[in-house]
Design a protein around this motif. Structure first.
Motif, PDB file in Angstrom:
ATOM      1  N   SER A 136       0.821  -1.196   0.000  1.00 52.63           N
ATOM      2  CA  SER A 136       0.000   0.000   0.000  1.00 52.63           C
ATOM      3  C   SER A 136       0.867   1.262   0.000  1.00 52.63           C
ATOM      4  CB  SER A 136      -0.930   0.001   1.218  1.00 52.63           C
ATOM      5  OG  SER A 136      -1.733   1.155   1.249  1.00 52.63           O
ATOM      6  N   ALA A 137       1.917   1.259   0.814  1.00 55.04           N
ATOM      7  CA  ALA A 137       2.817   2.415   0.875  1.00 55.04           C
ATOM      8  C   ALA A 137       3.569   2.588  -0.442  1.00 55.04           C
ATOM      9  CB  ALA A 137       3.798   2.253   2.031  1.00 55.04           C
ATOM     10  N   ALA A 138       3.951   1.483  -1.065  1.00 53.95           N
ATOM     11  CA  ALA A 138       4.645   1.564  -2.355  1.00 53.95           C
ATOM     12  C   ALA A 138       3.718   2.100  -3.441  1.00 53.95           C
ATOM     13  CB  ALA A 138       5.176   0.186  -2.738  1.00 53.95           C
ATOM     14  N   ALA A 139       2.465   1.667  -3.416  1.00 55.51           N
ATOM     15  CA  ALA A 139       1.495   2.129  -4.422  1.00 55.51           C
ATOM     16  C   ALA A 139       1.243   3.627  -4.309  1.00 55.51           C
ATOM     17  CB  ALA A 139       0.183   1.358  -4.264  1.00 55.51           C
ATOM     18  N   GLN A 140       1.362   4.154  -3.089  1.00 60.95           N
ATOM     19  CA  GLN A 140       1.158   5.590  -2.870  1.00 60.95           C
ATOM     20  C   GLN A 140       2.445   6.395  -3.034  1.00 60.95           C
ATOM     21  OE1 GLN A 140      -0.950   6.456   0.797  1.00 60.95           O
ATOM     22  NE2 GLN A 140      -2.254   4.645   0.578  1.00 60.95           N
ATOM     23  N   GLY A 141       3.533   5.716  -3.389  1.00 64.20           N
ATOM     24  CA  GLY A 141       4.803   6.402  -3.570  1.00 64.20           C
ATOM     25  C   GLY A 141       5.502   6.749  -2.275  1.00 64.20           C
ATOM     26  N   ARG A 142       5.072   6.174  -1.186  1.00 63.31           N
ATOM     27  CA  ARG A 142       5.668   6.475   0.113  1.00 63.31           C
ATOM     28  C   ARG A 142       6.882   5.578   0.376  1.00 63.31           C
ATOM     29  NH1 ARG A 142       5.830   9.219   3.477  1.00 63.31           N
ATOM     30  NH2 ARG A 142       4.503   8.802   5.280  1.00 63.31           N
ATOM     31  N   PHE A 143       6.822   4.304  -0.011  1.00 63.76           N
ATOM     32  CA  PHE A 143       7.971   3.409   0.072  1.00 63.76           C
ATOM     33  C   PHE A 143       8.580   3.261  -1.315  1.00 63.76           C
ATOM     34  CE2 PHE A 143       6.617   0.639   3.985  1.00 63.76           C
ATOM     35  CZ  PHE A 143       7.097   1.613   4.834  1.00 63.76           C
ATOM     36  N   ASP A 144       9.883   3.194  -1.374  1.00 58.87           N
ATOM     37  CA  ASP A 144      10.594   2.942  -2.624  1.00 58.87           C
ATOM     38  C   ASP A 144      10.850   1.445  -2.717  1.00 58.87           C
ATOM     39  OD1 ASP A 144      12.096   3.008  -4.907  1.00 58.87           O
ATOM     40  OD2 ASP A 144      13.879   3.905  -3.988  1.00 58.87           O
ATOM     41  N   VAL A 145       9.824   0.730  -3.142  1.00 54.59           N
ATOM     42  CA  VAL A 145       9.873  -0.738  -3.163  1.00 54.59           C
ATOM     43  C   VAL A 145       9.373  -1.223  -4.514  1.00 54.59           C
ATOM     44  CG1 VAL A 145       8.796  -2.827  -2.237  1.00 54.59           C
ATOM     45  CG2 VAL A 145       9.588  -1.052  -0.672  1.00 54.59           C
ATOM     46  N   ASP A 146      10.208  -2.015  -5.199  1.00 52.72           N
ATOM     47  CA  ASP A 146       9.758  -2.621  -6.456  1.00 52.72           C
ATOM     48  C   ASP A 146       9.721  -4.146  -6.376  1.00 52.72           C
ATOM     49  OD1 ASP A 146      12.445  -3.205  -6.468  1.00 52.72           O
ATOM     50  OD2 ASP A 146      12.940  -1.921  -8.180  1.00 52.72           O
ATOM     51  N   ASP A 147      10.111  -4.681  -5.216  1.00 50.83           N
ATOM     52  CA  ASP A 147      10.086  -6.123  -5.004  1.00 50.83           C
ATOM     53  C   ASP A 147       9.546  -6.375  -3.595  1.00 50.83           C
ATOM     54  OD1 ASP A 147      10.558  -8.819  -4.560  1.00 50.83           O
ATOM     55  OD2 ASP A 147      12.525  -8.815  -5.533  1.00 50.83           O
ATOM     56  N   PRO A 148       8.229  -6.552  -3.477  1.00 51.29           N
ATOM     57  CA  PRO A 148       7.632  -6.747  -2.145  1.00 51.29           C
ATOM     58  C   PRO A 148       8.184  -7.952  -1.395  1.00 51.29           C
ATOM     59  CG  PRO A 148       5.936  -6.230  -3.752  1.00 51.29           C
ATOM     60  CD  PRO A 148       7.193  -6.474  -4.518  1.00 51.29           C
ATOM     61  N   ASP A 149       8.540  -9.018  -2.107  1.00 49.55           N
ATOM     62  CA  ASP A 149       9.091 -10.201  -1.443  1.00 49.55           C
ATOM     63  C   ASP A 149      10.420  -9.877  -0.765  1.00 49.55           C
ATOM     64  OD1 ASP A 149       7.005 -11.912  -2.151  1.00 49.55           O
ATOM     65  OD2 ASP A 149       7.932 -12.427  -4.058  1.00 49.55           O
ATOM     66  N   LEU A 150      11.274  -9.137  -1.470  1.00 49.44           N
ATOM     67  CA  LEU A 150      12.561  -8.748  -0.895  1.00 49.44           C
ATOM     68  C   LEU A 150      12.347  -7.798   0.278  1.00 49.44           C
ATOM     69  CD1 LEU A 150      15.620  -8.735  -0.896  1.00 49.44           C
ATOM     70  CD2 LEU A 150      15.559  -6.951  -2.664  1.00 49.44           C
ATOM     71  N   ALA A 151      11.436  -6.858   0.120  1.00 50.63           N
ATOM     72  CA  ALA A 151      11.151  -5.912   1.204  1.00 50.63           C
ATOM     73  C   ALA A 151      10.657  -6.656   2.449  1.00 50.63           C
ATOM     74  CB  ALA A 151      10.110  -4.888   0.748  1.00 50.63           C
ATOM     75  N   LEU A 152       9.778  -7.629   2.245  1.00 49.47           N
ATOM     76  CA  LEU A 152       9.259  -8.400   3.377  1.00 49.47           C
ATOM     77  C   LEU A 152      10.374  -9.211   4.037  1.00 49.47           C
ATOM     78  CD1 LEU A 152       6.786  -9.193   5.033  1.00 49.47           C
ATOM     79  CD2 LEU A 152       6.357 -11.032   3.388  1.00 49.47           C
ATOM     80  N   ALA A 153      11.296  -9.740   3.244  1.00 43.91           N
ATOM     81  CA  ALA A 153      12.419 -10.496   3.794  1.00 43.91           C
ATOM     82  C   ALA A 153      13.292  -9.603   4.673  1.00 43.91           C
ATOM     83  CB  ALA A 153      13.248 -11.106   2.660  1.00 43.91           C
ATOM     84  N   ILE A 154      13.507  -8.365   4.238  1.00 42.69           N
ATOM     85  CA  ILE A 154      14.293  -7.409   5.022  1.00 42.69           C
ATOM     86  C   ILE A 154      13.591  -7.105   6.343  1.00 42.69           C
ATOM     87  CG2 ILE A 154      15.094  -5.009   5.111  1.00 42.69           C
ATOM     88  CD1 ILE A 154      15.535  -5.245   2.047  1.00 42.69           C
ATOM     89  N   VAL A 155      12.295  -6.874   6.266  1.00 47.35           N
ATOM     90  CA  VAL A 155      11.513  -6.549   7.458  1.00 47.35           C
ATOM     91  C   VAL A 155      11.504  -7.724   8.436  1.00 47.35           C
ATOM     92  CG1 VAL A 155       9.179  -6.041   8.307  1.00 47.35           C
ATOM     93  CG2 VAL A 155      10.074  -4.846   6.288  1.00 47.35           C
ATOM     94  N   ALA A 156      11.203  -8.922   7.924  1.00 48.49           N
ATOM     95  CA  ALA A 156      11.123 -10.108   8.789  1.00 48.49           C
ATOM     96  C   ALA A 156      12.474 -10.422   9.419  1.00 48.49           C
ATOM     97  CB  ALA A 156      10.622 -11.302   7.982  1.00 48.49           C
ATOM     98  N   GLY A 157      13.525 -10.355   8.617  1.00 51.59           N
ATOM     99  CA  GLY A 157      14.861 -10.633   9.141  1.00 51.59           C
ATOM    100  C   GLY A 157      15.263  -9.651  10.221  1.00 51.59           C
ATOM    101  N   SER A 158      14.946  -8.387  10.021  1.00 47.66           N
ATOM    102  CA  SER A 158      15.275  -7.361  11.011  1.00 47.66           C
ATOM    103  C   SER A 158      14.508  -7.587  12.305  1.00 47.66           C
ATOM    104  CB  SER A 158      14.964  -5.963  10.457  1.00 47.66           C
ATOM    105  OG  SER A 158      15.736  -5.684   9.314  1.00 47.66           O
ATOM    106  N   LEU A 159      13.221  -7.910  12.191  1.00 46.72           N
ATOM    107  CA  LEU A 159      12.394  -8.118  13.376  1.00 46.72           C
ATOM    108  C   LEU A 159      12.878  -9.324  14.179  1.00 46.72           C
ATOM    109  CD1 LEU A 159       9.843  -7.274  14.974  1.00 46.72           C
ATOM    110  CD2 LEU A 159       8.550  -8.879  13.553  1.00 46.72           C
ATOM    111  N   LEU A 160      13.150 -10.432  13.506  1.00 46.36           N
ATOM    112  CA  LEU A 160      13.580 -11.639  14.204  1.00 46.36           C
ATOM    113  C   LEU A 160      14.952 -11.467  14.841  1.00 46.36           C
ATOM    114  CD1 LEU A 160      12.382 -14.283  11.598  1.00 46.36           C
ATOM    115  CD2 LEU A 160      11.391 -13.860  13.845  1.00 46.36           C
ATOM    116  N   SER A 161      15.869 -10.831  14.128  1.00 47.56           N
ATOM    117  CA  SER A 161      17.204 -10.611  14.682  1.00 47.56           C
ATOM    118  C   SER A 161      17.140  -9.702  15.901  1.00 47.56           C
ATOM    119  CB  SER A 161      18.127 -10.006  13.617  1.00 47.56           C
ATOM    120  OG  SER A 161      18.307 -10.903  12.539  1.00 47.56           O
ATOM    121  N   MET A 162      16.321  -8.666  15.809  1.00 46.07           N
ATOM    122  CA  MET A 162      16.140  -7.762  16.943  1.00 46.07           C
ATOM    123  C   MET A 162      15.532  -8.502  18.129  1.00 46.07           C
ATOM    124  SD  MET A 162      13.800  -4.323  17.107  1.00 46.07           S
ATOM    125  CE  MET A 162      12.307  -5.285  16.760  1.00 46.07           C
TER     126      MET A 162
END
Length: 220
Positions: A134-160
């Motif tokens: 939703s944020a990418a569609a509104q131009g708020r996130f610079d994301v062209d690969d949602p799968d990669l973005a989700l991997a970054i988010v999940a990895g950061s959350l779990l490591s934290m």
């Protein structure tokens, strides 16, 4: 109450007890527990297990799904008023991070079963994807690969989460909000805006009391 209703309520309590027992075992990393150990932990008869689950694997997945969905529903309830998907994402991530300390057993269920947790159809992953897309569609996130973005988010959350549980003296708020800032920047938010987003107040109703929502209280 009819006899049929009483039977259904009893079945629901027994299933809930098995799921709670499984979550306790998963939190300790014990996925090799025999059925007898599971039913003893649930305080139900050993023969009742297969009335509810065909295998231990099915029970483990049910326990993970219940934990994920309860956390997801809880976070949704605290971000329902946000229209900006970036604000919604930010608050969800900050609240998720704080749950590692507030709900350590529930958190260990997710950490010890991370592959199954983030492949699940319900819970945290689809909600994060929703906000990212939703944020990418509104131009708020610079994301062209949602799968990669989700991997970054999940990895950061779990490591934290592992860091917070391994270092109980670590400043939770600084760690969670600092990680959230870096995740936002990785998704295309400026440093100044990320800092502003992470300094906004958390919901007044936030208490971290999510465990009770996982499954109903089990009594036999």
């Amino acid at each position: 109450m009819t006899e049929g209703n009483r039977v259904e309520r009893r079945k629901a309590r027994t299933r809930a007890a098995l799921i709670q027992a499984a979550q306790g075992l998963l939190a300790n990393g014990n996925t090799n527990a025999p059925v007898l150990e599971i039913t003893q932990a649930a305080d139900v008869s050993n023969g009742s297990f297969y009335n509810y689950f065909e295998s231990k694997e099915e029970l483990w997945q049910a326990a993970i799904d219940a934990a994920l969905e309860s956390v997801g529903d809880y976070l949704d309830s605290l971000t329902v008023g946000f229209e900006d998907p970036v604000e919604k994402f930010t608050q969800s991530f900050r609240l998720s991070g704080r749950l590692f300390r507030l709900e350590p057993q529930l958190s260990r269920v997710l950490l010890n079963s991370e592959a199954a947790a983030f492949a699940a159809a319900g819970g945290l992953a689809p909600r994060s994807r929703r906000d990212i897309e939703s944020a990418a569609a509104q131009g708020r996130f610079d994301v062209d690969d949602p799968d990669l973005a989700l991997a970054i988010v999940a990895g950061s959350l779990l490591s934290m989460g592992r860091l917070l549980l391994a270092q109980p003296d670590r400043d939770e708020a600084a760690t969670v909000d600092g990680t959230t800032e870096r995740v936002l920047r990785a998704l295309g938010i400026s440093t100044d805006e990320a800092r502003t987003l992470c300094s906004s107040p958390l919901p007044a109703s936030y208490s971290g009391d999510v465990h009770a929502a996982v499954v109903p209280t089990a009594s036999h």
